[in-house]
Design a protein around this motif. Structure first.
Motif, PDB file in Angstrom:
ATOM      1  N   LEU A 138       0.828  -1.205   0.000  1.00  0.00           N
ATOM      2  CA  LEU A 138       0.000   0.000   0.000  1.00  0.00           C
ATOM      3  C   LEU A 138       0.865   1.260   0.000  1.00  0.00           C
ATOM      4  CD1 LEU A 138      -2.877  -0.721   2.529  1.00  0.00           C
ATOM      5  CD2 LEU A 138      -3.129  -0.109   0.140  1.00  0.00           C
ATOM      6  N   ILE A 139       1.949   1.231   0.772  1.00  0.00           N
ATOM      7  CA  ILE A 139       2.810   2.422   0.826  1.00  0.00           C
ATOM      8  C   ILE A 139       3.367   2.711  -0.562  1.00  0.00           C
ATOM      9  CG2 ILE A 139       4.962   3.349   1.746  1.00  0.00           C
ATOM     10  CD1 ILE A 139       4.484   1.847   4.281  1.00  0.00           C
ATOM     11  N   MET A 140       3.764   1.640  -1.259  1.00  0.00           N
ATOM     12  CA  MET A 140       4.414   1.855  -2.555  1.00  0.00           C
ATOM     13  C   MET A 140       3.421   2.162  -3.665  1.00  0.00           C
ATOM     14  SD  MET A 140       7.477  -0.916  -2.575  1.00  0.00           S
ATOM     15  CE  MET A 140       6.615  -2.260  -1.832  1.00  0.00           C
ATOM     16  N   ALA A 141       2.196   1.577  -3.551  1.00  0.00           N
ATOM     17  CA  ALA A 141       1.307   1.610  -4.713  1.00  0.00           C
ATOM     18  C   ALA A 141       0.293   2.743  -4.665  1.00  0.00           C
ATOM     19  CB  ALA A 141       0.577   0.268  -4.840  1.00  0.00           C
ATOM     20  N   ARG A 142       0.305   3.580  -3.624  1.00  0.00           N
ATOM     21  CA  ARG A 142      -0.666   4.663  -3.533  1.00  0.00           C
ATOM     22  C   ARG A 142       0.053   5.995  -3.517  1.00  0.00           C
ATOM     23  NH1 ARG A 142      -2.907   0.965  -4.877  1.00  0.00           N
ATOM     24  NH2 ARG A 142      -4.583  -0.221  -3.947  1.00  0.00           N
TER      25      ARG A 142
END
Lengths: 213, 479
Positions: A138-142
């Motif tokens: 989530l940290i990387m993809a948002r």
């Protein structure tokens, strides 16, 4: 006891996927909050005799992860009047597939890690690994700061689940680690989110692209 | 008592800074706390006293090998800060001074932590207290750097927390009683589960490696070092990374005792060479001289990782390198801050001919450049030679070859940019504000750092060399 425990960990793992599939910030915050609430109950299921400290820790975790932090995030969202779309870098369906893959991977990985007898029938370890990987995803993809904070919360929930394995032997370490992480981390993140908002008039971290190489 | 004192002195000063009413005199608290801290650290170095078994906090031989450096560097940074904050009188310095002192207290705590959990708590708190230091300049770029620092650093801390839990659980699973001091962990030699140890090592190395800033977890570094004031860059590059390196060394000692050094050696050599190679490539293309220092720091973290992988001789050399690199980085960050203020720009496109504008800072910056690229007789040359020799002695000519190749590329990258900004004609028409000229307050500290780097190269005190060797022996073979 173990069945209830595993059921709750299963729900937490399901909430990982819900957070990955959320297309709007409020539902993402809700998924992270619900996951925190579920995890807060777990220490009570792991121990048979409840000490005051144990109950206080469970209540504190549930309160912080389930209500305080989510309401901070909601307030930041309203104050910044951000529109509610999540705006992913990796689309929702691929994210969901990656999340499911992470969950399977966690199950496989935890099979090669021997456990103490009292944990051998619980899903604590695979649940922790799956939650941590989904949080990192989530940290990387948002792109929005608030959704990245949600990802960080999910990652922290994974670390928390991992810590529950050590609850009986080193309760102090587990509690200190978790509480410090929560209060200080979110406090600081809250302040910086506020400052970014004032400076950029938005919480889209894609505006933060002046520094690159 | 002394161990606690090293934490308490800066902690009390930090609280005093929060309560201090006068903006103009508050920065003086920095040297006021730094002096007794350094004296205390040196006293511990000269007269170690008996070891305290089972203590959670102790000035053991590993802490003695690096903490005096952090203390010395902080003192120099404190003196620079007094001059710097006078130039930035328009900013409220209450939080800045308090956070800087808090950082010293927490670094002292983390360096002396003998307990896996206490180490993590101190590392976490040190990261958080650094946050207000990074956006002191309040620019959009500074907030961006802070956000990346928080997100990358926070993720690293979550990973190291999981690694901490993992190592703790591995010890329980191997029959331990839940005592997570490093001494007790390394005495527990039998029946560790290799998969658990591997998982714990990977998580802890990724977590503390992020704090150290080894590639590929270095992404916060160029932004943070580029945007933060020079003092903060110095304390991050010389203090925070040292703390993380010591954490890696302590964890490595436990893992090595449990399952032999093969895995830790391989991973550290790989990360080290990757860091050096990536940093060297980025040094060739960056045009911003503060970010240049960040890539140089990534390179030197790679050197430390390689040293740590090369047995006792390599570890002792790496501890030596912590000192030489820390002092040299101090000189570079202070002078880069001066050049940035006086020159009014930060890239080779914006500034040039700085030797005409700020002759003293420019001269020191160039000298620092030669020191950091391992030109004799500065300390970095000798510590890198020792690491190189450790690589050759342990039969790893390929590592030694890669090491030298990366150093050469980095040398080209560094000199290219440094001479581009120092030489030539000034690009700005307007002369700098008169109060920003080179004064003793901003020239003295980097000069002191360079002299210290020179001294460490020409005549490193026997006491320090012995402490590094003892620390390496202790880490290699815990009693």
């Amino acid at each position: 006891m173990t069945d209830t425990l595993n059921l709750l960990i299963g729900i937490a793992a399901g909430l990982n996927l819900l957070a990955l599939a959320s297309s709007r910030l409020p539902s993402m915050i809700r998924a992270a909050a619900l996951q925190g609430l579920v995890l807060g109950v777990l220490p009570l299921l792991l121990e048979d005799d409840w000490s005051v400290l144990l109950v206080a820790m469970a209540a504190g975790t549930a309160l912080a992860k389930g209500f305080v932090i989510p309401s901070l995030l909601r307030r930041a969202m309203h104050a910044a009047s951000i529109d509610r779309e999540v705006e992913p870098l990796i689309g929702f369906v691929p994210s969901l597939l990656l999340g499911a893959l992470a969950t399977i991977l966690a199950m496989l990985l935890s099979r090669s890690l021997p456990l103490l007898p009292e944990h051998s029938r619980t899903l604590l370890l695979p649940g922790a690994l799956a939650t941590a990987i989904c949080g990192a995803l989530l940290i990387m993809a948002r792109t929005k700061a608030i959704s990245q904070v949600c990802g960080y919360l999910v990652l922290e929930n994974g670390a928390y689940l991992f810590g529950l394995l050590l609850l009986r032997s080193t309760p102090l370490l587990v509690e200190a680690g978790i509480l410090l992480d929560l209060t200080v981390g979110i406090f600081v993140i809250g302040i910086v989110v506020d400052r970014i908002q004032r400076e950029f008039d938005s919480l889209d971290t894609r505006n933060l692209t002046e520094l690159h190489e | 008592m002394r161990a606690l004192g090293l934490v308490a002195v800066p902690a009390v000063a930090s609280i005093a800074a929060l309560a201090w009413p006068k903006q103009a005199t508050r920065p003086l608290l920095l040297p006021v706390a730094a002096f007794p801290h350094l004296l205390l650290a040196l006293w511990c170095l000269i007269d170690p006293g008996p070891p305290v078994p089972a203590a959670w906090l102790a000035m053991d031989v590993v802490a003695r090998a690096v903490l005096p450096l952090v203390s010395l560097l902080f003192l120099v940074a404190a003196l620079y800060a007094v001059a710097y904050l006078k130039l930035r009188a328009e900013r409220n310095n209450r939080i800045f001074v308090a956070a800087l002192l808090g950082m010293l207290a927490l670094l002292s705590l983390a360096l002396q932590a003998q307990h896996l959990g206490l180490l993590w708590v101190a590392a976490e708190a040190a990261t958080m207290v650094t946050v207000p230091l990074l956006h002191f300049n309040r620019s959009a770029r500074a907030y961006e750097a802070t956000w990346k620092y928080l997100l990358v650093g926070g993720t690293g801390l979550a990973l190291s927390l999981m690694g901490t839990f993992g190592l703790g659980y591995a010890s329980l699973q191997a029959g331990g009683a839940g005592d997570l001091t490093f001494l007790s962990l390394s005495q527990q030699v039998h029946s560790w589960s290799p998969p658990w140890l591997t998982l714990a090592w990977v998580l802890l190395l990724a977590g503390y490696g992020t704090k150290m800033g080894v590639a590929p977890m270095h992404t916060w570094k160029p932004d943070a070092y580029g945007e933060a004031p020079g003092i903060v860059g110095t304390m991050l590059a010389g203090g925070m990374t040292t703390m993380a390196f010591v954490a890696v060394l302590r964890v490595k000692a436990v893992v090595d005792r449990a399952m032999g050094p093969a895995m830790t050696t391989r991973t550290l050599l790989g990360l080290g060479l990757l860091s050096m190679a990536l940093a060297a490539l980025f040094l060739l293309r960056t045009r911003d001289f503060k970010r240049l220092l960040a890539y140089s720091s990534v390179e030197h973290m790679g050197i430390l990782a390689i040293g740590a992988a090369l047995g006792r001789a390599g570890t002792a050399a790496a501890l030596f390198h912590v000192w030489t690199n820390g002092m040299t980085k101090g000189a570079l960050f202070f002078t880069a801050g001066n050049l940035r203020r006086i020159g009014g720009g930060r890239t080779a496109d914006e500034v040039g001919g700085l030797r005409h504008v700020a002759p003293a800072s420019a001269a020191l910056f160039v000298t620092g450049l030669f020191a950091v690229t391992a030109c004799p007789p500065f300390g970095v040359f000798f510590s890198e030679i020792q690491i190189l020799r450790a690589a050759l002695d342990s039969g790893r000519p390929a590592v030694a070859g890669g090491f030298v190749a990366c150093l050469l590329v980095a040398f080209f990258g560094l000199t290219r940019l440094v001479f581009a900004i120092v030489d030539g004609e000034p690009k700005t028409v307007a002369p700098p504000r008169p109060e920003l000229r080179d004064t003793l307050g901003v020239i003295g500290p980097p000069l002191a750092c360079l002299l210290a780097a020179l001294w460490l190269g020409l005549a490193p005190p026997q006491l320090l060399a012995d402490t590094w060797r003892q620390a390496a022996a202790w880490l290699g073979d815990v009693p």
